[in-house]
Design a protein around this motif. Sequence first.
Motif: not given
Length: 423
Positions: A152-160, A162-168
């Motif tokens: 879901i997060l990969r659909k919401i955030y840009p590629v650059d 998304v990984e930081q958002e997942i980690l946070d």
Amino acid sequence: MAIAGAIIGAAVGGWMNDRYGRRTAILIADFLFLIGAVIMASAPSAPLLIVGRIFVGLGVGMASMTSPLYISEASPAKIRGALVSTNGFLITGGQFLSYLINLAFTKAPGTWRWMLGVAGLPPIVQFILMFGLPESPRWLFRKGREEEAKAILRKIYPVDEVEQEILDLKESVEAEIREEGSSEKINIIKLLQTKTVRRGLTAGVGLQVFQQFVGINTVMYYSPTIVQLAGFASNRTALLLSLVTAGLNAFGSIVSIYFIDRTGRKKLLIISLLGLVISLGVLSGVFHETTSHSPVVSSVETSHFSNYTCPDYSSAANSATWDCMKCLKASSPHCGFCASPTNKLLPGACLISNDTVKKQCHDESRLWYTRGCPSKYGWLALIGLALYIIFFSEEIEKMLEVRALHWRFWEKSDEPKEKSQEV
């Protein structure tokens, strides 16, 4: 009863959000609201109508606390604040739309049944559309469904990003779980003795409580009645004027969104409260004038409708002292005031209140009053009502003020910042 249902719905909604998820809670709220609308529209008696109101209240309470939570957890950080504020704006916009719909049904057969029944359409639409929306990523992480949350997060955030958002998000959820599993008990008394916590709690809770104590629900629910009490006889006219006040509510929300970051929360709140005091004072003055100086009842005018004279007026020993307000307060049976055809402020007739008498009164180009009396100051009541709505319309921003005020107290408090942040 709707408000009582909303209290229960909000309380149960918190548990349901944690247990079954945000999307499921919204779907259940939609279902409850639909059931309530159907019951109200088909109610054969007042008790069943009240049951419908309770169901609607349950749905409203559950949705009111779930929707902002879902939006904040399932939207990109850059537009999260705007979306939450938009949710509040659409609430006031929905109130405007509801008055518009009510106005359209004033001449329809069944009138109020259509007005209440049409409220079942939005939950049906939302129920269907919710199946196309994802569950809250935060809730999925808490339930151990990390892969679904990441998708879901990969659909919401840009590629650059998304990984930081997942980690946070992962770190935040893990920290919450660790706190919940901690064996250390929270000392409520000690927390309340902390100036920062106490001030923030007082500001937050106090703001919400007094926001309701100024009577906004009464005004929004009964604005057509308030308009009629100010001297406007027609139901259609009352709904039309209420439509204007609901529009001002939506307009005021837009204005307050613009000013909140320019004037500051505290100043805007003080201006709002002063405006509420003034507008309520105007309304009180108009209603006092209306009730104490209403047109008198004329025996000549009343005898014109001899077959429909109000029984209490006929049997009164001092009927010469009767005025419009005294006529409307008659209770056996309920009576109405048929105004003079020449001027509504001149003496009129006190008659039994029913559809036949109402039609006969209207057929002679007279105005028929059953809630309020004719008054030359009715337009002042409309101004007072409009000002009240505009000054109150910081409802969305007051939610943000709770957080803003808490951090202001933190910045000004004597507690070390590290300690306050931890608390």
